[in-house]
Motif scaffolding. Structure first.
Motif, PDB file in Angstrom:
ATOM      1  N   THR A  72     -11.211 -17.320 -53.570  1.00  8.40           N
ATOM      2  CA  THR A  72     -11.324 -15.888 -53.867  1.00  8.40           C
ATOM      3  C   THR A  72     -12.495 -15.662 -54.816  1.00  8.40           C
ATOM      4  O   THR A  72     -12.993 -16.585 -55.467  1.00  8.40           O
ATOM      5  CB  THR A  72     -10.039 -15.355 -54.515  1.00  8.40           C
ATOM      6  N   ASP A  73     -12.917 -14.393 -54.918  1.00  6.25           N
ATOM      7  CA  ASP A  73     -14.003 -14.064 -55.835  1.00  6.25           C
ATOM      8  C   ASP A  73     -13.446 -13.615 -57.177  1.00  6.25           C
ATOM      9  O   ASP A  73     -12.239 -13.747 -57.444  1.00  6.25           O
ATOM     10  CB  ASP A  73     -14.913 -12.998 -55.211  1.00  6.25           C
ATOM     11  N   GLN A  74     -14.302 -13.052 -58.017  1.00  5.77           N
ATOM     12  CA  GLN A  74     -13.874 -12.665 -59.364  1.00  5.77           C
ATOM     13  C   GLN A  74     -12.767 -11.629 -59.357  1.00  5.77           C
ATOM     14  O   GLN A  74     -11.955 -11.568 -60.277  1.00  5.77           O
ATOM     15  CB  GLN A  74     -15.075 -12.124 -60.154  1.00  5.77           C
ATOM     16  N   SER A  75     -12.738 -10.794 -58.336  1.00  6.83           N
ATOM     17  CA  SER A  75     -11.732  -9.738 -58.246  1.00  6.83           C
ATOM     18  C   SER A  75     -10.502 -10.162 -57.451  1.00  6.83           C
ATOM     19  O   SER A  75      -9.639  -9.341 -57.171  1.00  6.83           O
ATOM     20  CB  SER A  75     -12.339  -8.483 -57.604  1.00  6.83           C
ATOM     21  N   GLY A  76     -10.447 -11.415 -57.063  1.00  6.90           N
ATOM     22  CA  GLY A  76      -9.292 -11.908 -56.324  1.00  6.90           C
ATOM     23  C   GLY A  76      -9.324 -11.581 -54.849  1.00  6.90           C
ATOM     24  O   GLY A  76      -8.320 -11.759 -54.151  1.00  6.90           O
ATOM     25  N   ARG A  77     -10.466 -11.140 -54.347  1.00  8.17           N
ATOM     26  CA  ARG A  77     -10.578 -10.829 -52.919  1.00  8.17           C
ATOM     27  C   ARG A  77     -10.827 -12.100 -52.120  1.00  8.17           C
ATOM     28  O   ARG A  77     -11.576 -12.975 -52.562  1.00  8.17           O
ATOM     29  CB  ARG A  77     -11.703  -9.814 -52.682  1.00  8.17           C
ATOM     30  N   ASP A  78     -10.219 -12.192 -50.959  1.00 12.48           N
ATOM     31  CA  ASP A  78     -10.331 -13.375 -50.127  1.00 12.48           C
ATOM     32  C   ASP A  78     -11.755 -13.495 -49.584  1.00 12.48           C
ATOM     33  O   ASP A  78     -12.257 -12.593 -48.894  1.00 12.48           O
ATOM     34  CB  ASP A  78      -9.328 -13.287 -48.967  1.00 12.48           C
ATOM     35  N   ILE A  79     -12.416 -14.617 -49.878  1.00  6.18           N
ATOM     36  CA  ILE A  79     -13.811 -14.790 -49.481  1.00  6.18           C
ATOM     37  C   ILE A  79     -13.948 -14.877 -47.972  1.00  6.18           C
ATOM     38  O   ILE A  79     -14.866 -14.301 -47.383  1.00  6.18           O
ATOM     39  CB  ILE A  79     -14.400 -16.053 -50.151  1.00  6.18           C
ATOM     40  N   LEU A  80     -13.044 -15.585 -47.305  1.00  2.96           N
ATOM     41  CA  LEU A  80     -13.126 -15.717 -45.854  1.00  2.96           C
ATOM     42  C   LEU A  80     -13.041 -14.353 -45.171  1.00  2.96           C
ATOM     43  O   LEU A  80     -13.814 -14.062 -44.246  1.00  2.96           O
ATOM     44  CB  LEU A  80     -12.010 -16.624 -45.342  1.00  2.96           C
ATOM     45  N   SER A  81     -12.130 -13.510 -45.629  1.00  4.51           N
ATOM     46  CA  SER A  81     -11.994 -12.178 -45.037  1.00  4.51           C
ATOM     47  C   SER A  81     -13.262 -11.354 -45.250  1.00  4.51           C
ATOM     48  O   SER A  81     -13.707 -10.638 -44.347  1.00  4.51           O
ATOM     49  CB  SER A  81     -10.791 -11.457 -45.649  1.00  4.51           C
ATOM     50  N   ARG A  82     -13.831 -11.465 -46.434  1.00  2.00           N
ATOM     51  CA  ARG A  82     -15.057 -10.718 -46.704  1.00  2.00           C
ATOM     52  C   ARG A  82     -16.228 -11.279 -45.894  1.00  2.00           C
ATOM     53  O   ARG A  82     -17.115 -10.534 -45.473  1.00  2.00           O
ATOM     54  CB  ARG A  82     -15.375 -10.765 -48.207  1.00  2.00           C
ATOM     55  N   MET A  83     -16.244 -12.587 -45.668  1.00  2.00           N
ATOM     56  CA  MET A  83     -17.289 -13.188 -44.841  1.00  2.00           C
ATOM     57  C   MET A  83     -17.204 -12.668 -43.411  1.00  2.00           C
ATOM     58  O   MET A  83     -18.218 -12.324 -42.796  1.00  2.00           O
ATOM     59  CB  MET A  83     -17.114 -14.708 -44.843  1.00  2.00           C
ATOM     60  N   LEU A  84     -15.991 -12.616 -42.875  1.00  2.00           N
ATOM     61  CA  LEU A  84     -15.807 -12.180 -41.491  1.00  2.00           C
ATOM     62  C   LEU A  84     -16.215 -10.723 -41.335  1.00  2.00           C
ATOM     63  O   LEU A  84     -16.911 -10.354 -40.381  1.00  2.00           O
ATOM     64  CB  LEU A  84     -14.347 -12.377 -41.069  1.00  2.00           C
ATOM     65  N   HIS A  85     -15.789  -9.877 -42.257  1.00  2.00           N
ATOM     66  CA  HIS A  85     -16.168  -8.461 -42.187  1.00  2.00           C
ATOM     67  C   HIS A  85     -17.646  -8.269 -42.522  1.00  2.00           C
ATOM     68  O   HIS A  85     -18.285  -7.337 -42.009  1.00  2.00           O
ATOM     69  CB  HIS A  85     -15.306  -7.640 -43.142  1.00  2.00           C
ATOM     70  N   GLY A  86     -18.188  -9.136 -43.372  1.00  2.00           N
ATOM     71  CA  GLY A  86     -19.607  -9.034 -43.702  1.00  2.00           C
ATOM     72  C   GLY A  86     -20.504  -9.300 -42.512  1.00  2.00           C
ATOM     73  O   GLY A  86     -21.654  -8.834 -42.480  1.00  2.00           O
ATOM     74  N   ALA A  87     -19.988 -10.030 -41.523  1.00  2.00           N
ATOM     75  CA  ALA A  87     -20.780 -10.269 -40.316  1.00  2.00           C
ATOM     76  C   ALA A  87     -21.056  -8.971 -39.569  1.00  2.00           C
ATOM     77  O   ALA A  87     -22.066  -8.862 -38.868  1.00  2.00           O
ATOM     78  CB  ALA A  87     -20.041 -11.247 -39.397  1.00  2.00           C
ATOM     79  N   ARG A  88     -20.187  -7.981 -39.726  1.00  2.00           N
ATOM     80  CA  ARG A  88     -20.379  -6.704 -39.016  1.00  2.00           C
ATOM     81  C   ARG A  88     -21.606  -5.973 -39.559  1.00  2.00           C
ATOM     82  O   ARG A  88     -22.489  -5.580 -38.792  1.00  2.00           O
ATOM     83  CB  ARG A  88     -19.131  -5.832 -39.152  1.00  2.00           C
ATOM     84  N   THR A  89     -21.675  -5.785 -40.863  1.00  3.67           N
ATOM     85  CA  THR A  89     -22.859  -5.132 -41.435  1.00  3.67           C
ATOM     86  C   THR A  89     -24.069  -6.055 -41.358  1.00  3.67           C
ATOM     87  O   THR A  89     -25.209  -5.594 -41.207  1.00  3.67           O
ATOM     88  CB  THR A  89     -22.607  -4.746 -42.900  1.00  3.67           C
ATOM     89  N   GLY A  90     -23.827  -7.386 -41.443  1.00  6.79           N
ATOM     90  CA  GLY A  90     -24.929  -8.329 -41.385  1.00  6.79           C
ATOM     91  C   GLY A  90     -25.651  -8.317 -40.054  1.00  6.79           C
ATOM     92  O   GLY A  90     -26.852  -8.600 -39.996  1.00  6.79           O
ATOM     93  N   LEU A  91     -24.936  -8.001 -38.968  1.00 11.51           N
ATOM     94  CA  LEU A  91     -25.553  -7.955 -37.643  1.00 11.51           C
ATOM     95  C   LEU A  91     -25.902  -6.538 -37.203  1.00 11.51           C
ATOM     96  O   LEU A  91     -26.853  -6.341 -36.445  1.00 11.51           O
ATOM     97  CB  LEU A  91     -24.617  -8.594 -36.610  1.00 11.51           C
ATOM     98  N   LEU A  92     -25.126  -5.552 -37.648  1.00 11.21           N
ATOM     99  CA  LEU A  92     -25.376  -4.178 -37.224  1.00 11.21           C
ATOM    100  C   LEU A  92     -26.719  -3.670 -37.736  1.00 11.21           C
ATOM    101  O   LEU A  92     -27.495  -3.063 -36.986  1.00 11.21           O
ATOM    102  CB  LEU A  92     -24.253  -3.259 -37.717  1.00 11.21           C
ATOM    103  N   GLY A  93     -27.006  -3.911 -39.014  1.00 16.50           N
ATOM    104  CA  GLY A  93     -28.268  -3.446 -39.583  1.00 16.50           C
ATOM    105  C   GLY A  93     -29.486  -4.010 -38.851  1.00 16.50           C
ATOM    106  O   GLY A  93     -30.349  -3.255 -38.399  1.00 16.50           O
ATOM    107  N   PRO A  94     -29.589  -5.340 -38.710  1.00 13.09           N
ATOM    108  CA  PRO A  94     -30.725  -5.894 -37.969  1.00 13.09           C
ATOM    109  C   PRO A  94     -30.788  -5.421 -36.520  1.00 13.09           C
ATOM    110  O   PRO A  94     -31.885  -5.252 -35.976  1.00 13.09           O
ATOM    111  CB  PRO A  94     -30.468  -7.409 -38.036  1.00 13.09           C
ATOM    112  N   LEU A  95     -29.631  -5.214 -35.895  1.00 18.04           N
ATOM    113  CA  LEU A  95     -29.626  -4.724 -34.511  1.00 18.04           C
ATOM    114  C   LEU A  95     -30.283  -3.352 -34.426  1.00 18.04           C
ATOM    115  O   LEU A  95     -31.085  -3.092 -33.515  1.00 18.04           O
ATOM    116  CB  LEU A  95     -28.189  -4.657 -33.990  1.00 18.04           C
ATOM    117  N   LEU A  96     -29.981  -2.484 -35.371  1.00 20.39           N
ATOM    118  CA  LEU A  96     -30.595  -1.156 -35.386  1.00 20.39           C
ATOM    119  C   LEU A  96     -32.090  -1.247 -35.685  1.00 20.39           C
ATOM    120  O   LEU A  96     -32.901  -0.555 -35.059  1.00 20.39           O
ATOM    121  CB  LEU A  96     -29.898  -0.272 -36.422  1.00 20.39           C
TER     122      LEU A  96
END
Length: 289
Positions: A72-96
C-alpha cells in the motif's frame, strides 16, 4: 532468381511460432505486453481487488501481503489496484495525442506534398515553427491557462507531435507522388482528391502507422512526466506519473514499491511500443527494397 528448397534454413516449429510477423521473439513479447496492457486497462474495474481511491490510514505503507500483493502507499491505498486503474489514463492520454496528431499531421503533410508551391512553403514553415516549441513547455503554458488535468496536456502534446507526423508524411508523400502510377491516374481524369484517398494514402499508411506506434510510447512518457510534475492527472485519481510523485516520500521511509511499481510499468510500455514501432518500420523497409 529462383531459390531452391535446400537454401531455406530450418527453424524449429516452436521458435517459428514466436516470430510474430517475422520480427523475432522480442517483437512478439512486446506485442504481448501491449495486448496485456490494453486488457488490463479495459478490465481494471473488474479485476482490481480494491477501490483505487479508498483510504486506509491504518494500513499505510504495508509491504507485500496476501491481501495487498504490491503493498500500500502512504494513504493505505492498494498499489496493485491503483496500477491497474492507472493503465486507463496511462493509455487513454497517449491514444488521444497520437490519434489527433496523426490525423492533423497526415492532412497537413499530404496537402503540402500534393499542392506544392506556396502552399507547401506555408505549411512547412508553420510546422517548423511549432516544431521549435518544446512540447512540455507548451503543455505547461496551456495548463497554466486552462488548469491541470488530462485535457490541457493532451491538447498541447497533440499540437507538439503534429509537426513530427506532418514532416514525415510530407516526405514520403512527395516520393509517392513522383511515382508513375500517380500521373497515370491523373491522365485518366481522376481528381487529385480521389487519387490521394484511394491510392496515395493507403500506400503511405503503413509507414505512418509504424511511426504512430513509436509516438505512442513517447507521448505516454511525456504525459507521465507532466503528471509527475503536477500538471497532469491530479491525485487521488490513479495515474502512473502522479503515483511516482506521491511515492517519493515513501522511498525516504524505505518503501520502494509505491514509486517503483508505476515506474516499471511506464518503462515496459515505452520500450514495448518502441520495439513494435521499430519492428514495423523494419518490415516496411524490407518490403520496399
Amino acid at each position: 532468381m529462383t531459390t531452391t528448397t535446400s537454401a531455406v534454413p530450418y527453424r524449429r516449429p516452436g521458435f517459428r511460432a514466436l516470430r510474430l510477423f517475422g520480427q523475432g521473439p522480442l517483437f512478439a513479447v512486446s506485442v504481448a505486453v501491449l495486448v496485456a496492457l490494453v486488457l488490463v486497462a479495459l478490465l481494471a474495474p473488474v479485476i482490481a481487488p480494491y477501490d483505487p481511491e479508498a483510504l486506509d490510514l491504518s494500513a499505510s505503507l504495508v509491504g507485500t501481503t496476501g491481501d495487498h500483493l504490491l503493498g500500500t502507499d502512504q494513504s493505505g491505498r492498494d498499489i496493485l489496484s491503483r496500477m491497474l486503474h492507472g493503465a486507463r489514463t496511462g493509455l487513454l492520454g497517449p491514444l488521444l495525442v497520437v490519434g489527433v496528431s496523426t490525423l492533423l499531421g497526415t492532412l497537413l503533410g499530404v496537402v503540402a506534398a500534393w499542392r506544392g508551391g506556396w502552399v507547401d512553403t506555408l505549411l512547412s514553415r508553420s510546422m517548423d515553427l511549432v516544431f521549435a516549441i518544446p512540447g512540455l513547455m507548451l503543455a505547461i503554458l496551456l495548463v497554466s491557462v486552462v488548469g491541470s488535468g488530462l485535457t490541457a496536456p493532451v491538447i498541447a502534446m497533440a499540437v507538439a507531435y503534429t509537426p513530427y507526423v506532418g514532416r514525415l508524411v510530407r516526405g514520403i508523400a512527395r516520393q509517392e507522388k513522383a511515382r508513375p502510377y500517380i500521373e497515370a491516374y491523373r491522365v485518366q481524369g481522376w481528381s487529385g482528391w480521389t487519387v490521394c484517398v484511394r491510392h496515395l494514402l493507403p500506400n503511405i499508411a503503413p509507414t505512418v502507422f509504424a511511426q504512430s506506434a513509436m509516438n505512442f510510447g513517447y507521448a505516454l512518457m511525456d504525459l507521465a512526466a507532466l503528471s509527475f510534475l503536477g500538471f497532469g492527472v491530479q491525485p487521488p485519481a490513479a495515474d502512473w506519473g502522479s503515483m511516482i510523485n506521491e511515492g517519493q516520500a515513501a522511498v525516504l521511509q524505505g518503501a520502494m514499491l509505491p514509486a517503483l511499481a508505476p515506474s516499471v510499468c511506464i518503462v515496459l510500455a515505452v520500450v514495448a511500443f518502441g520495439i513494435v514501432g521499430e519492428g514495423l518500420a523494419d518490415r516496411i523497409a524490407k518490403r520496399e527494397r
